[in-house]
Write a protein that holds these residues in place. Structure first.
Motif, PDB file in Angstrom:
ATOM      1  N   PRO A  43     -13.426 -27.933  60.618  1.00  0.00           N
ATOM      2  CA  PRO A  43     -12.516 -27.798  59.472  1.00  0.00           C
ATOM      3  C   PRO A  43     -12.306 -29.168  58.839  1.00  0.00           C
ATOM      4  CG  PRO A  43     -11.566 -26.795  61.445  1.00  0.00           C
ATOM      5  CD  PRO A  43     -12.803 -27.510  61.878  1.00  0.00           C
ATOM      6  N   TYR A  44     -12.161 -29.200  57.526  1.00  0.00           N
ATOM      7  CA  TYR A  44     -12.076 -30.476  56.824  1.00  0.00           C
ATOM      8  C   TYR A  44     -10.905 -31.335  57.294  1.00  0.00           C
ATOM      9  CZ  TYR A  44     -13.158 -33.828  53.284  1.00  0.00           C
ATOM     10  OH  TYR A  44     -13.552 -34.993  52.671  1.00  0.00           O
ATOM     11  N   ILE A  45      -9.797 -30.681  57.628  1.00  0.00           N
ATOM     12  CA  ILE A  45      -8.580 -31.412  57.984  1.00  0.00           C
ATOM     13  C   ILE A  45      -8.815 -32.333  59.198  1.00  0.00           C
ATOM     14  CG2 ILE A  45      -7.637 -29.586  59.488  1.00  0.00           C
ATOM     15  CD1 ILE A  45      -5.568 -31.769  57.052  1.00  0.00           C
ATOM     16  N   GLU A  46      -9.815 -32.008  60.024  1.00  0.00           N
ATOM     17  CA  GLU A  46     -10.158 -32.868  61.159  1.00  0.00           C
ATOM     18  C   GLU A  46     -10.432 -34.305  60.683  1.00  0.00           C
ATOM     19  OE1 GLU A  46     -10.694 -32.777  64.668  1.00  0.00           O
ATOM     20  OE2 GLU A  46      -9.326 -31.094  64.375  1.00  0.00           O
ATOM     21  N   HIS A  47     -11.170 -34.393  59.595  1.00  0.00           N
ATOM     22  CA  HIS A  47     -11.514 -35.714  59.051  1.00  0.00           C
ATOM     23  C   HIS A  47     -10.250 -36.466  58.617  1.00  0.00           C
ATOM     24  CE1 HIS A  47     -13.353 -38.888  56.725  1.00  0.00           C
ATOM     25  NE2 HIS A  47     -12.770 -38.456  55.613  1.00  0.00           N
ATOM     26  N   SER A  48      -9.345 -35.749  57.957  1.00  0.00           N
ATOM     27  CA  SER A  48      -8.096 -36.384  57.514  1.00  0.00           C
ATOM     28  C   SER A  48      -7.269 -36.841  58.720  1.00  0.00           C
ATOM     29  CB  SER A  48      -7.273 -35.394  56.678  1.00  0.00           C
ATOM     30  OG  SER A  48      -8.116 -34.666  55.818  1.00  0.00           O
ATOM     31  N   LEU A  70      -3.816 -37.782  53.336  1.00  0.00           N
ATOM     32  CA  LEU A  70      -3.951 -37.178  52.000  1.00  0.00           C
ATOM     33  C   LEU A  70      -5.160 -37.694  51.223  1.00  0.00           C
ATOM     34  CD1 LEU A  70      -0.176 -37.579  51.089  1.00  0.00           C
ATOM     35  CD2 LEU A  70      -1.327 -35.419  51.590  1.00  0.00           C
ATOM     36  N   HIS A  71      -5.944 -38.596  51.819  1.00  0.00           N
ATOM     37  CA  HIS A  71      -6.874 -39.379  51.005  1.00  0.00           C
ATOM     38  C   HIS A  71      -7.946 -38.565  50.281  1.00  0.00           C
ATOM     39  CE1 HIS A  71      -9.623 -39.324  54.500  1.00  0.00           C
ATOM     40  NE2 HIS A  71     -10.575 -39.610  53.632  1.00  0.00           N
ATOM     41  N   ASP A  72      -8.321 -37.394  50.803  1.00  0.00           N
ATOM     42  CA  ASP A  72      -9.362 -36.616  50.125  1.00  0.00           C
ATOM     43  C   ASP A  72      -8.805 -35.451  49.315  1.00  0.00           C
ATOM     44  OD1 ASP A  72     -11.704 -38.019  50.667  1.00  0.00           O
ATOM     45  OD2 ASP A  72     -11.850 -37.165  52.686  1.00  0.00           O
ATOM     46  N   VAL A  73      -7.489 -35.355  49.228  1.00  0.00           N
ATOM     47  CA  VAL A  73      -6.892 -34.207  48.528  1.00  0.00           C
ATOM     48  C   VAL A  73      -7.258 -34.152  47.031  1.00  0.00           C
ATOM     49  CG1 VAL A  73      -4.701 -33.209  47.756  1.00  0.00           C
ATOM     50  CG2 VAL A  73      -5.056 -33.720  50.179  1.00  0.00           C
ATOM     51  N   ALA A 136     -11.028 -46.821  57.805  1.00  0.00           N
ATOM     52  CA  ALA A 136     -10.791 -45.715  58.736  1.00  0.00           C
ATOM     53  C   ALA A 136     -11.603 -44.487  58.315  1.00  0.00           C
ATOM     54  CB  ALA A 136      -9.296 -45.387  58.775  1.00  0.00           C
ATOM     55  N   ASP A 137     -11.591 -44.199  57.028  1.00  0.00           N
ATOM     56  CA  ASP A 137     -12.363 -43.094  56.465  1.00  0.00           C
ATOM     57  C   ASP A 137     -13.846 -43.275  56.804  1.00  0.00           C
ATOM     58  OD1 ASP A 137     -13.086 -40.959  54.607  1.00  0.00           O
ATOM     59  OD2 ASP A 137     -13.659 -42.549  53.205  1.00  0.00           O
ATOM     60  N   ARG A 138     -14.345 -44.488  56.563  1.00  0.00           N
ATOM     61  CA  ARG A 138     -15.755 -44.764  56.814  1.00  0.00           C
ATOM     62  C   ARG A 138     -16.093 -44.682  58.308  1.00  0.00           C
ATOM     63  NH1 ARG A 138     -20.328 -46.363  53.965  1.00  0.00           N
ATOM     64  NH2 ARG A 138     -19.232 -45.293  52.306  1.00  0.00           N
TER      65      ARG A 138
HETATM   66 MN    MN Z   1     -12.721 -39.150  53.513  1.00  0.00          MN
END
Ligand code: MN
Length: 485
Positions: A43-48, A70-73, A136-138
């Motif tokens: 699920p996408y939220i895992e990444h967040s 919230l970064h990819d919202v 962190a995202d990367r």
């Molecule tokens: Mn991201």
């Protein structure tokens, strides 16, 4: 990964943090990403959540962690930035906006890539926390890189190791830098990575652990005898740094000895030097392997004493000595400064201001801008002293003219010669860290010499000289007399 794990981490760092806000951010992101999946099938939220957790681990502040959730919202869901702003306020919306803008810049050839770098610098300069979220995202994207096609894996790894790892290092966020580097290493040089991993993490680990244990005991006893309260721990260097060392020294990996370091964490600076004395009295120090970054910190603020000794069985053993505060800073870098905001409010690294200045100089020429940033910011810097004992940091290779312009434009424009460590030296001398430099000026001198452009290293000196030269009457004449040099 769950929100509870993040909450636990946040509470550890900051018992007063507003957990309710954090939960709201999670619920909002969870709802927004509902039904979305990543390539890996999660699920996408895992990444967040992972992004936010990495931020909590480096002790980032609450707005940064929330922005991590919230970064990819705005980019990937039907909720836009306005909506984020309405719900979470200006500060968090600005952070999210920075990330959204950054993510829009895709790699399309070197030209645009340079442009994206430039934007990254700008976002960083406006709010350093955007960079932390991006790291962190990367990092989490790198951890899940297996699900992408091999070609993309290499491209992302290349970009990450060249840009993000470097920037993380500049900001002193070593924990993230090392993780990014080892993950990239795996994709960029899989064979070497596997060999090194096997060698150091499978074959030799037990033996090394034993060696570290013995060294630890011996030093701990020495510290107790000297009445110094300190904690000794062993740390393995990460694989990429071992590999780099192999490249640099052109050695095969069985010859690389110092793959770990022992860290001594004590209460205060005086104890750092006392602990150093204890180490040197137990083992003979290796010449030229002693570095005092407490006396002269690195440009990014890093402080520690490093020494390598002939340890047990004569084996080269490296020690890093620091206080608790320095230890937090060394691991978390700029994030720690934000964390300890009260103590070090305005401790923004000098180079961030320099990036903003450079940006103005190279408004229309991104390529030169990147070249200059790489030169002035990414390279080693030297520390040079004025006769009054003030310190200036300059890019390595700087000359007395660079120094003179750094001190004052007037001194730069009128300098005639330099005294470096009590000796008259030419103006194009390459300065070294620790040099004491006195500039002699000549009041009759009209201005800087065009010839200096051949050796100055800083853009400040170069720009000042150029603008003088351009203004001078001689320059005007040149335009009208063909062939005149
Ligand atoms: Mn991201």
């Amino acid at each position: 990964m769950t929100i509870e794990q993040i909450i636990t981490r946040v509470k550890e760092n900051n018992p007063e943090a507003d957990i309710e806000l954090l939960e709201l951010a999670f619920q909002y992101a969870d709802h927004a990403h509902e039904g979305q999946f990543r390539r890996s099938g999660e699920p996408y939220i895992e990444h967040s959540l992972h992004t936010a957790f990495i931020l909590a681990e480096i002790k980032a502040d609450l707005p940064t962690i929330m922005a991590g959730l919230l970064h990819d919202v705005p980019e990937d869901t039907e909720y836009d930035l306005e909506d984020v702003k309405k719900n979470f306020g200006e500060e968090i919306a600005t952070l999210v906006e920075g990330i959204t803008k950054l993510s829009k810049i895709k790699y399309r050839g070197i030209e645009r890539y340079a442009e994206s770098l430039r934007k990254m610098f700008l976002f960083m300069a406006s709010d350093i926390r955007v960079a932390l979220i991006k790291f962190a995202d990367r990092l989490h994207n790198l951890r899940t890189l297996d699900s992408l096609p091999p070609e993309k894996q290499v491209r992302i790894a290349q970009e990450s190791i060249e840009i993000y790892a470097q920037l993380a290092g500049l900001l002193g966020v070593w924990r993230l830098k090392w993780q990014i580097e080892d993950l990239c290493f795996k994709y960029l040089h899989p064979e070497e990575f596997n060999k090194l991993q096997y060698k150091y993490e499978v074959e030799q680990r037990a033996e090394q652990n034993q060696f570290i244990q013995k060294t630890k005991e011996k030093l701990t006893n020495g510290l107790i005898e000297a009445n110094i309260k300190g904690e000794v721990s062993g740390r393995f260097k990460h694989l990429y740094s071992i590999w780099l060392k192999m490249q640099r020294k052109d050695r095969r990996f069985d010859e690389i000895q110092d793959v770990f370091a022992l860290r001594v964490v004590v209460d205060d600076i005086a104890d750092c030097y006392r602990a150093l004395g204890v180490i040197h009295s137990i083992w003979r120090p290796k010449i030229n392997r002693f570095k005092d970054y407490i006396g002269v910190p690195k440009p990014n603020g890093y402080r520690s004493i490093h020494t390598t000794v002939f340890g047990i069985d004569g084996k080269a053993t490296e020690f890093q000595i620091r206080t608790k505060e320095m230890n937090v800073e060394a691991n978390y870098g700029i994030a720690a400064h934000i964390y300890y905001k009260t103590g070090h409010a305005e401790k923004q690294p000098r180079w961030i201001k320099e990036i903003i200045n450079l940006q103005k100089d190279f408004e229309n020429n991104t390529k030169d801008f990147i070249k200059q940033v790489k030169f002035e910011i990414f390279r080693d810097r030297i520390f040079v002293f004025t006769p009054q004992g003030d310190v200036y940091d300059l890019p390595s290779g700087s000359t007395p003219v660079d120094f003179a312009f750094a001190v004052h434009t007037d001194i730069g424009s009128h300098c005639s010669s330099a005294i470096v460590n009590d000796r008259i030296s030419p103006l194009d001398t390459s300065l070294k860290s620790g040099d004491h430099v006195e500039i002699l000026t000549d009041k009759n001198r009209k201005g800087p010499s065009r010839d200096w452009l051949k050796f100055v290293k800083t853009s400040r000196a170069r720009n000042k000289i150029k603008s003088y030269v351009n203004q001078s009457r001689f320059e005007q004449l040149r335009k009208f007399i063909p062939g005149m040099k």
